[in-house]
Design an enzyme around this catalytic site. Structure first.
Site, PDB file in Angstrom:
ATOM      1  N   GLU A  91      -7.250   0.563  -4.583  1.00  0.00           N
ATOM      2  CA  GLU A  91      -7.269   0.451  -3.299  1.00  0.00           C
ATOM      3  C   GLU A  91      -8.435   0.318  -2.486  1.00  0.00           C
ATOM      4  O   GLU A  91      -8.467  -0.969  -1.797  1.00  0.00           O
ATOM      5  CB  GLU A  91      -6.962   1.881  -2.632  1.00  0.00           C
ATOM      6  CG  GLU A  91      -5.458   2.012  -2.831  1.00  0.00           C
ATOM      7  CD  GLU A  91      -5.090   3.699  -2.566  1.00  0.00           C
ATOM      8  OE1 GLU A  91      -5.857   4.294  -1.987  1.00  0.00           O
ATOM      9  OE2 GLU A  91      -3.810   3.928  -2.940  1.00  0.00           O
TER      10      GLU A  91
ATOM     11  N   LYS B 175       3.189  11.054  -3.064  1.00  0.00           N
ATOM     12  CA  LYS B 175       2.054  10.528  -4.157  1.00  0.00           C
ATOM     13  C   LYS B 175       1.088  11.641  -4.787  1.00  0.00           C
ATOM     14  O   LYS B 175       0.637  11.382  -5.720  1.00  0.00           O
ATOM     15  CB  LYS B 175       1.070   9.724  -3.237  1.00  0.00           C
ATOM     16  CG  LYS B 175       0.112   8.782  -3.860  1.00  0.00           C
ATOM     17  CD  LYS B 175      -0.416   7.917  -2.781  1.00  0.00           C
ATOM     18  CE  LYS B 175      -1.512   7.106  -3.607  1.00  0.00           C
ATOM     19  NZ  LYS B 175      -2.019   5.983  -2.606  1.00  0.00           N
TER      20      LYS B 175
ATOM     21  N   ASP C  76     -12.860   5.624   2.637  1.00  0.00           N
ATOM     22  CA  ASP C  76     -11.581   5.623   3.154  1.00  0.00           C
ATOM     23  C   ASP C  76     -11.020   7.197   3.504  1.00  0.00           C
ATOM     24  O   ASP C  76     -10.708   8.023   2.504  1.00  0.00           O
ATOM     25  CB  ASP C  76     -10.633   5.126   1.729  1.00  0.00           C
ATOM     26  CG  ASP C  76      -9.219   5.168   2.055  1.00  0.00           C
ATOM     27  OD1 ASP C  76      -8.636   5.657   2.969  1.00  0.00           O
ATOM     28  OD2 ASP C  76      -8.439   4.850   0.983  1.00  0.00           O
TER      29      ASP C  76
ATOM     30  N   ASP D  88       0.854  -1.204   0.152  1.00  0.00           N
ATOM     31  CA  ASP D  88       0.020   0.063   0.107  1.00  0.00           C
ATOM     32  C   ASP D  88       1.101   1.142   0.071  1.00  0.00           C
ATOM     33  O   ASP D  88       1.629   1.549   0.927  1.00  0.00           O
ATOM     34  CB  ASP D  88      -0.969   0.001   1.253  1.00  0.00           C
ATOM     35  CG  ASP D  88      -1.571   1.231   1.373  1.00  0.00           C
ATOM     36  OD1 ASP D  88      -1.740   2.175   0.573  1.00  0.00           O
ATOM     37  OD2 ASP D  88      -2.451   1.618   2.531  1.00  0.00           O
TER      38      ASP D  88
END
Ligand code: ADP
Ligand code: MG
Length: 626
Positions: free
Chosen positions: A193, A94, A215, A31
């Site tokens: 994800e 990211k 999330d 992840d």
């Protein structure tokens, strides 16, 4: 030469999964998160586990520090340096993956290090004296996880599954893959994800339906709706807020502490220290009703905060996720009661208030059995295990064919061999036979699309299977196999089973088709759905009628002497009315006349059978029964 005639129902999957004793491959799931990254692998008990560092921490802060002496620090050590050297420390890389400088202009003011335009306008990061691309920075995080995993598993990794947000575009996914390559990792698959989270919960083995994946991470909020159908997850809709997460909760606490200490213009070092305290306090408040803590920079001074005060302070922030959830449901056209389940992902969903608000909005308790900050990595490990062939193939999913892959059969019809949304890699076979006596070649026309008629689908390839020995119609057995590999590459092969004559061709299906084109084709298919179905039914009936007529013609030629003139006219009359129906437009009429003809000519069939039996008993034409 004629085309194909189907004789068998859509086939069983042919792709064997390569498992064998001693062949277990060393694979992990990663992840690669905005604030934290994790690596997980399947443990001895067969369930995935996160691999911790030497100090027992699973989560590696996604922070990289570039030192003046060329040293590179990753993780906790790098995060410490952010306090003293923020300009040489990179967090949340990211956000820059696959992005140009222009895409990030709004964030520039809050970033402590420099950003500049690199190759092709892509972002380059100026961290102290280092100039690096986001791909290189991500690669450092991946290298650290790789090393950790290889030490724990006792050898080099065979491959990894890396997760990416469902909304990541091609450039962002490509950048992620590039980072893995730079880190010396073989990417088995990039995995969405939310899908990873669903896999971790084993929802793929559960009931079909819709799932919401909520999330809330360190800096981002994502909500995705997944649809599970035949063990495949499709992302139905996704939305979120790229500037809402745990950092904002920390920020609220930082302001609270600033007020308390009367600090008006704190220096950056103090703010960093205060953030650290705030994060710890926030995380403790998830389990405790109140927390006492030391005020940063003021030795000996303490303060306290209750969960109630914290919840009052952050309620508006959490509430911002709710309209986004509502919109996603609306986009997908579903009510929350229609959901099969809600999964919580991301460290910030440990905050009790978040759980309560999510439960209230969706009208059900969310799934929380797994660690919300590990669940994505655990699901990725699961998938890596399956892709490596270590686990049974039942879960080999997640990339699907965007459109059906079919073959043209008699009457401009399409026989779908691999349906739309079939998980890949996949291989399916179907048997066909010849339509005419003595047919020695067959045209294979590979088409893609949802329409019922071949001429309305996209033509992918044509080839011929030649050298079929002349046989009576229906005697040859031609097995056509469609195989789509994990990258979406289609190979079609055809083999005549009795002689082994074979041909094959590789085609690239979705390549060259943009998402828009795919969407257009699907819409087109839906619009024409009914008309197509009618056309298909008619064509099918017509093919059947032609075959019945051809067989009757052959029977008359061979055994016409069994009929008197009257009977001959009756048979011919039935043939004539059936033929007339094939010139019309109604499938029902054709079917009706086929049945009628069957009745009218039954006596003829009976007589022919009697004659054959007699001949067989007298030893003639025995071969006919072989
Ligand atoms: P990302 O996916 O963005 O990398 P994570 O899912 O790992 O992030 O979530 C990180 C966030 O979760 C951080 O803001 C962290 O402070 C927060 N978090 C972790 N544990 C807890 C906890 N027990 N209570 C509240 N927040 C937590
Ligand atoms: Mg995350």
């Amino acid at each position: 030469m004629d085309v194909l005639l189907e004789i068998m129902e859509p086939g069983q999957s042919l792709l064997p999964h390569q498992t064998g004793p001693g062949m277990r491959k060393r694979v992990v799931g990663i992840d690669l998160g905005t604030t934290f990254s994790l690596v997980a692998a399947i443990g001895v008990a067969g369930t995935p586990l996160c691999i911790p560092d030497e100090e027992g921490h699973c989560a590696l802060p996604s922070v990289v520090h570039y030192g003046e002496d060329q040293t590179i620090l990753v993780g906790r050590a790098a995060r410490e340096r952010a306090l003293t050297h923020p300009e040489a420390t990179i967090a949340s890389v990211k956000r820059y993956m696959g992005r140009g400088l222009a895409d990030l202009s709004t964030q520039l003011s809050t970033i402590p290090h420099g950003l500049e335009a690199g190759e092709g306008g892509m972002v380059r990061i100026v961290a102290g004296s280092a100039r690096v691309s986001p791909v290189e920075v991500s690669a450092e995080i991946l290298k650290a996880l790789k090393q950790r995993a290889e030490e724990a598993l006792g050898g080099a990794l065979h491959g990894v599954v890396i997760t990416v947000p469902a909304y990541f575009d091609d450039a962002q996914r490509q950048a992620t893959k590039d980072a893995a390559r730079v880190a010396g990792l073989e990417v088995l698959r990039l995995l969405n994800e939310p899908t990873a989270a669903a896999l971790a919960y084993g929802l793929d083995k559960g009931s079909e339906g819709l799932y919401a994946i909520y999330d809330l991470g360190g800096g981002t909020f994502d909500i995705s709706l997944l649809k599970l159908e035949k063990e495949v997850f499709q992302v139905m809709a996704t939305s979120g807020d790229s500037a809402l997460g745990g950092d904002d909760l920390d920020q609220w606490l930082v302001r609270r502490i600033m007020q308390e200490t009367g600090m008006e213009h704190p220096d950056p070092g103090w703010i960093q220290a205060c953030r650290k305290v705030a994060r710890t306090v926030k995380e403790q408040l998830s389990d405790q009703e109140q927390v006492e803590f030391s005020l940063p920079g003021a030795i000996g001074q303490t303060s306290r905060i209750t969960r109630t005060e914290f919840e009052t302070g952050i309620r508006e922030l959490i509430r911002r996720t709710i309209p986004i959830c509502r919109r996603v449901l609306k986009d997908a056209g579903v009510a929350s009661e229609a959901l099969q389940g809600v999964v919580l992902v991301g460290g910030s969903t440990r905050v009790p208030l978040v759980r309560r608000m999510v439960a209230e909005f969706f009208g059900r308790e969310p799934l929380v059995d797994l660690d919300p900050d590990q669940v994505v990595a655990l699901g990725a490990a699961h998938q890596a295990e399956t892709l490596a062939g270590n686990a049974p193939a039942e879960m080999l999913l997640l990339d699907v064919t965007p459109l059906s892959l079919g073959i043209e059969t008699m009457g401009d019809l399409v026989e779908k061999i691999i349906p739309r949304n079939a998980p890949i890699p996949t291989a399916r076979a179907q048997d066909f036979t010849t339509f005419q006596d003595g047919q020695t070649a067959m045209a294979i026309h590979v088409v893609q699309g949802e329409r019922e008629l071949a001429s309305q689908c996209r033509s992918l390839a044509r080839f011929e299977l030649r050298g079929i020995p002349p046989m009576t119609a229906g005697a040859a057995r031609i097995r056509v196999t469609y195989q789509v590999d994990a990258d979406g590459l289609l190979t079609v092969s055809a083999q005549e089973e009795t002689t082994g004559v074979a041909q094959s061709i590789a085609v690239k299906p979705s390549y060259g088709l943009t998402d828009d084109e795919i969407a257009d084709m699907l819409q087109e298919a839906m619009r024409h759905g009914e008309a197509d179905l009618l056309a298909r039914l008619f064509n099918e009936a017509k093919v059947e009628a032609d075959r019945v007529l051809a067989a009757a013609g052959a029977a008359l030629r061979e055994d016409g002497d069994l009929l008197n003139e009257n009977e001959l006219q009756r048979v011919k009359g039935a043939m004539q009315t059936l033929w007339e129906a094939t010139q019309g437009e109604s499938a029902d009429l054709i079917q009706e006349r086929i049945q009628k003809m069957d009745q009218e000519t039954r006596f003829f069939a009976q007589r022919r059978m009697d004659r054959s039996l007699q001949q067989a008993m007298t030893g003639r034409k025995v071969d006919d029964f072989a």
